[in-house]
Design a protein around this motif. Sequence first.
Motif, PDB file in Angstrom:
ATOM      1  N   MET A 157      83.216 -17.309 -24.243  1.00  0.00           N
ATOM      2  CA  MET A 157      82.787 -15.955 -23.901  1.00  0.00           C
ATOM      3  C   MET A 157      83.156 -15.018 -25.037  1.00  0.00           C
ATOM      4  N   LYS A 158      82.257 -14.106 -25.401  1.00  0.00           N
ATOM      5  CA  LYS A 158      82.529 -13.159 -26.471  1.00  0.00           C
ATOM      6  C   LYS A 158      82.061 -11.776 -26.076  1.00  0.00           C
ATOM      7  N   PHE A 159      82.600 -10.766 -26.749  1.00  0.00           N
ATOM      8  CA  PHE A 159      82.268  -9.371 -26.491  1.00  0.00           C
ATOM      9  C   PHE A 159      81.769  -8.752 -27.772  1.00  0.00           C
ATOM     10  N   ILE A 160      80.712  -7.972 -27.675  1.00  0.00           N
ATOM     11  CA  ILE A 160      80.078  -7.402 -28.857  1.00  0.00           C
ATOM     12  C   ILE A 160      79.896  -5.909 -28.659  1.00  0.00           C
ATOM     13  N   GLN A 161      80.251  -5.120 -29.659  1.00  0.00           N
ATOM     14  CA  GLN A 161      80.052  -3.674 -29.590  1.00  0.00           C
ATOM     15  C   GLN A 161      78.595  -3.354 -29.893  1.00  0.00           C
ATOM     16  N   LYS A 162      77.901  -2.825 -28.943  1.00  0.00           N
ATOM     17  CA  LYS A 162      76.501  -2.496 -29.155  1.00  0.00           C
ATOM     18  C   LYS A 162      76.402  -1.275 -30.043  1.00  0.00           C
ATOM     19  N   SER A 163      75.368  -1.241 -30.900  1.00  0.00           N
ATOM     20  CA  SER A 163      75.204  -0.102 -31.802  1.00  0.00           C
ATOM     21  C   SER A 163      75.040   1.183 -30.996  1.00  0.00           C
ATOM     22  N   CYS A 202      78.883 -18.908 -33.565  1.00  0.00           N
ATOM     23  CA  CYS A 202      79.797 -18.279 -32.612  1.00  0.00           C
ATOM     24  C   CYS A 202      80.669 -19.330 -31.922  1.00  0.00           C
ATOM     25  N   GLU A 203      80.048 -20.389 -31.433  1.00  0.00           N
ATOM     26  CA  GLU A 203      80.790 -21.413 -30.702  1.00  0.00           C
ATOM     27  C   GLU A 203      81.710 -22.203 -31.612  1.00  0.00           C
ATOM     28  N   GLY A 221      83.484 -19.079 -29.327  1.00  0.00           N
ATOM     29  CA  GLY A 221      82.608 -18.451 -28.357  1.00  0.00           C
ATOM     30  C   GLY A 221      82.745 -16.949 -28.270  1.00  0.00           C
ATOM     31  N   LEU A 222      83.612 -16.351 -29.098  1.00  0.00           N
ATOM     32  CA  LEU A 222      83.834 -14.895 -29.083  1.00  0.00           C
ATOM     33  C   LEU A 222      83.585 -14.351 -30.483  1.00  0.00           C
ATOM     34  N   MET A 223      82.556 -13.532 -30.624  1.00  0.00           N
ATOM     35  CA  MET A 223      82.218 -12.983 -31.930  1.00  0.00           C
ATOM     36  C   MET A 223      81.885 -11.508 -31.790  1.00  0.00           C
ATOM     37  N   ARG A 261      73.809 -13.665 -27.548  1.00  0.00           N
ATOM     38  CA  ARG A 261      74.892 -13.568 -28.527  1.00  0.00           C
ATOM     39  C   ARG A 261      76.257 -13.467 -27.876  1.00  0.00           C
ATOM     40  N   GLY A 262      76.299 -13.236 -26.599  1.00  0.00           N
ATOM     41  CA  GLY A 262      77.571 -13.098 -25.905  1.00  0.00           C
ATOM     42  C   GLY A 262      77.548 -11.912 -24.965  1.00  0.00           C
TER      43      GLY A 262
END
Length: 323
Positions: A1-7, A126-127, A132-134, A83-84
């Motif tokens: 599982m990963k978390f991504i900051q959306k633009s 990522c994996e 799995g977190l990028m 992408r996560g």
Amino acid sequence: MKFIQKSKLELGDTLVPDLFILNNMKSLGEIELKVYLYILYLLKKGVDVDSDMIIKDLDLTPEEFKTSIEVLQAEEVFQKTTRGIVVNDLKEMEINKSYTPKFDNRQKKYEDVIDEKRKAAVDAICESFFNGLMTFNWSTDIGNLFNMYSFSEEVMIALFQYCKERKALNRKYVFAVAETWHNGGVRTFEELESFLDNYDKLSKIKQKISKSLGLGRSLSKYEEVYVKKWIEDYGYDFDIIEEGLKRSTSTTNPSIKYIDAIITSWYKKGFRTVDEILESENPKESLEKKPEVKRISNDTRKKSYQSYSQREYDSSDDFYDDI
């Protein structure tokens, strides 16, 4: 599982959007609030978000963490993508509600042209290299690398593998290696294999040259140009280069340019081996090394011939086999 900051749109958001306080906070429990705030904090700092780290730092159980993520997704604070887990920009979402038809059309058109192989490559990176977190920044960087250098998906994955093996999986090093590969003409995986073989050969020869000259340092980019010319343009191996280095011992502080003049002169004369070079410089010595032919007097030859007993051969003789 990963978390991504959306633009985010440049609308002056604070760390915690007011829309979250007004629309979401009231329906969330203590654990969901802690998880959301802590993830915002980590993403703002540019830290790669790891679920195990969050569980440990917030003193949660894996089940509590998993449940909190599901609740935040239901609240549309988080969004699951290929992408996560994306941390949604709540103000951007609020603004887009006024332009839903137009936005949806653009988004659908964009999704229709996304290369599935590229998405699969990003997921694989990522994996394999981020557990799995990028972060969103890494996803953006990979997209930029694809656009800047036109790497195939296999080359992109190999790039991250190369950097990880050297324990330098950071943005600066990844981009530096990518630029080197691009300048070396790498686009496909086959081109990469050829490039790495030549690069490895060049690196070893540069180290030998530096050691032979007692430089105590790596060759500069200026000096490397000459070495690449000897290897790639002239097709010389280290044995001929080493012979050129030996010729420089009579000069005080010999330069690469001085050695280049020697090696280039050999190339212009068509020399391909060290033996050809040595023979051209010492032709008499080469003749002296030839085996001496003994002269036999007529009397000795006659005596030997007369005492010779001729051997008979039949069809089963192994004479030709011995030859």
